[in-house]
Write an enzyme that holds these catalytic residues in place. Structure first.
Site, PDB file in Angstrom:
ATOM      1  N   CYS A 167      -0.631 -26.173   6.917  1.00 17.71           N
ATOM      2  CA  CYS A 167      -1.822 -25.799   7.681  1.00 17.71           C
ATOM      3  C   CYS A 167      -1.931 -26.763   8.848  1.00 17.71           C
ATOM      4  CB  CYS A 167      -3.069 -25.829   6.797  1.00 17.71           C
ATOM      5  SG  CYS A 167      -3.424 -27.461   6.113  1.00 17.71           S
ATOM      6  N   ALA A 168      -3.124 -26.996   9.369  1.00 14.72           N
ATOM      7  CA  ALA A 168      -3.278 -27.836  10.560  1.00 14.72           C
ATOM      8  C   ALA A 168      -2.916 -29.286  10.307  1.00 14.72           C
ATOM      9  CB  ALA A 168      -4.715 -27.750  11.076  1.00 14.72           C
TER      10      ALA A 168
END
Length: 460
Positions: free
Chosen positions: A27-28
């Site tokens: 993810c980020a």
């Protein structure tokens, strides 16, 4: 410092080798790994690897925090080693089975809203910019007054600030179809139907300038400008209806027949059943949030500011996206954002205190960038890499968040948008609130920093 390639090799080795990897995604900020046997993971070894800011299990995944940007490069290197396991979609299906029903539901809600957030952030920035440019004090610097602003310029700014919310149901229905396996463009058109100009405008009805259409004498039908739940459930059910008919309609007719049936069924169901019911539910949720935010003596800020980052740990904080959208849509501003900002800033302040006080070079190298990440609005590195690991800094951060949230509530700060906080969040307060916003952040950071430095951390 090790290269990204070396780090990827060390990560794979520490989690039990390639044979123990079921799937890898990111993810980020985090590398998300599903393993066959969690007992084969050497967690201490993982946390000693360069650039690793913490690691933990959540929803059946072993998540290693690297931070924004870095995680993309590590993920590429892991893939270059031939470690891929199953596909991302298979990983999602497997992960979807993990956790409680509530956690799975919130995770799905997050999957729908995360792709929409960037345009809502942009809209909030446009609102902040318009607020700055139309301030009397700012205009006076150029020898202008509010009357000097042309109607055409204001119309142009309305296009920038209103479009995303006018067509929000289309964005939500598109994303929901995508998540639940339907054809996204069908969802997009279904969402557009919910805001068709042929229907009474929701805002005009709310202001008393238009009346709903009544079918069968008692079913109110209006447009759903800015609504979320009707579009979400229309997308959820619509995707399942589409998949049902795709399995049964002959391939030669599928291109024509399936979209026709899906749109016909779903717009009928949405306008006459889902819409009226869920619109009442939305109003109830909104009224509940407002009731909390209107608690006297700054209690709302105290409560939300303290508990916000605890909720972040559970991973169900995506539900706040819906609440913030509702606030912006109904009030025209967002009083939730400044309180949450204080909570985030405070965790950064606690991590910064650890960085300043510790004599460990490795902990300094972890805590300083983790605190910076929090000041940019992402607290996972600070929470899981530093504060929660040592316990007391996290608690001191919660206290700082409560005090900052209390102040934000007392000062009645109102963000023009959502989803960005602390330093980037200043763009949502480019009006007369900017100095108060900075004070709230400084107080949250200072309280958490001082408490952590004095009572929350010892080099042991």
């Amino acid at each position: 410092m090790s290269s990204n390639q070396d780090i990827a090799k060390q990560v794979v080795e520490a989690i039990g080798g390639p044979e123990n990897v079921q799937s890898v995604a990111h993810c980020a900020t985090r590398l998300r790994i599903m393993v066959h046997d969690k007992d084969k993971i050497n967690e201490k070894k993982v946390e000693e690897i360069d650039k690793v800011k913490g690691a933990f299990f959540n929803s059946g995944q072993y998540q290693i925090i690297f931070g924004t940007g870095t995680v993309n490069r590590i993920y590429e290197e892991v893939n270059n080693l031939g470690v891929s396991g199953t596909t991302k979609s298979e990983m999602k299906q497997e992960a979807a089975k993990q956790g409680t029903a509530f956690q799975r539901a919130i995770r799905t809600f997050g999957d729908v809203f995360v792709p929409i957030i960037p345009v809502l952030v942009a809209t909030g920035l446009f609102m902040g910019l318009r607020g700055l440019l139309t301030q009397e004090q700012v205009l006076s610097l150029f020898g202008l007054t509010p009357d000097s602003i042309s109607d055409n310029f204001l119309l142009f700014t309305e296009v920038l600030t209103d479009t995303a919310f006018v067509f929000l149901p289309a964005l939500v229905a598109w994303s929901t179809f995508r998540v639940f396996g339907g054809t996204p463009i069908i969802g997009f058109v279904l969402g557009l139907m919910l805001v068709s100009p042929a229907l009474p405008n929701a805002w005009a009805v709310a202001e008393g300038n238009a009346d709903p259409l009544y079918f069968l004498g008692f079913i109110p039908v209006i447009g759903y400008q800015g609504s979320v739940l009707p579009a979400f459930f229309a997308g959820l059910i619509g995707a399942k209806v589409e998949r049902f008919f795709r399995k049964r309609v002959p391939e030669a007719l599928d291109l024509i027949v399936t979209p026709f049936i899906v749109l016909l069924i779903m717009i009928t169901l949405s306008l006459f059943v889902l819409g009226p019911i869920l619109h009442l539910v939305e109003n109830g949720i909104f009224d509940g949030v407002i009731a909390v935010l209107e608690l006297p003596f700054g209690l709302a800020g105290l409560i939300i500011g303290f508990f916000n980052q605890i909720i972040v740990i559970t991973g169900v904080h995506h539900i706040f996206n819906f609440l913030e959208i509702q606030l912006l849509e109904n009030l025209g501003f967002n009083p939730f954002n400044p309180i949450v900002t204080a909570a985030i800033a405070a965790q950064g302040g606690a991590a910064l205190a650890v960085a300043v006080k510790t004599k460990s070079k490795k902990l300094k190298a972890l805590a300083y960038p983790s605190s910076l990440s929090a000041f940019l609005g992402i607290t996972e590195p600070a929470i899981f890499g530093v504060n929660l690991r040592y316990g007391k800094p996290f608690i001191m951060g919660l206290i700082g968040g409560a005090i900052g949230g209390f102040l934000a509530d007392i000062l009645r700060l109102q963000a023009t948008g959502m989803a960005i906080t602390v330093i980037p969040g200043t763009l949502l307060y480019l009006n007369e609130q900017i100095f108060l916003y900075l004070i709230v952040n400084i107080v949250g950071i200072a309280v958490a920093f001082v408490l952590t430095y004095l009572f929350g951390y010892k080099d042991e």
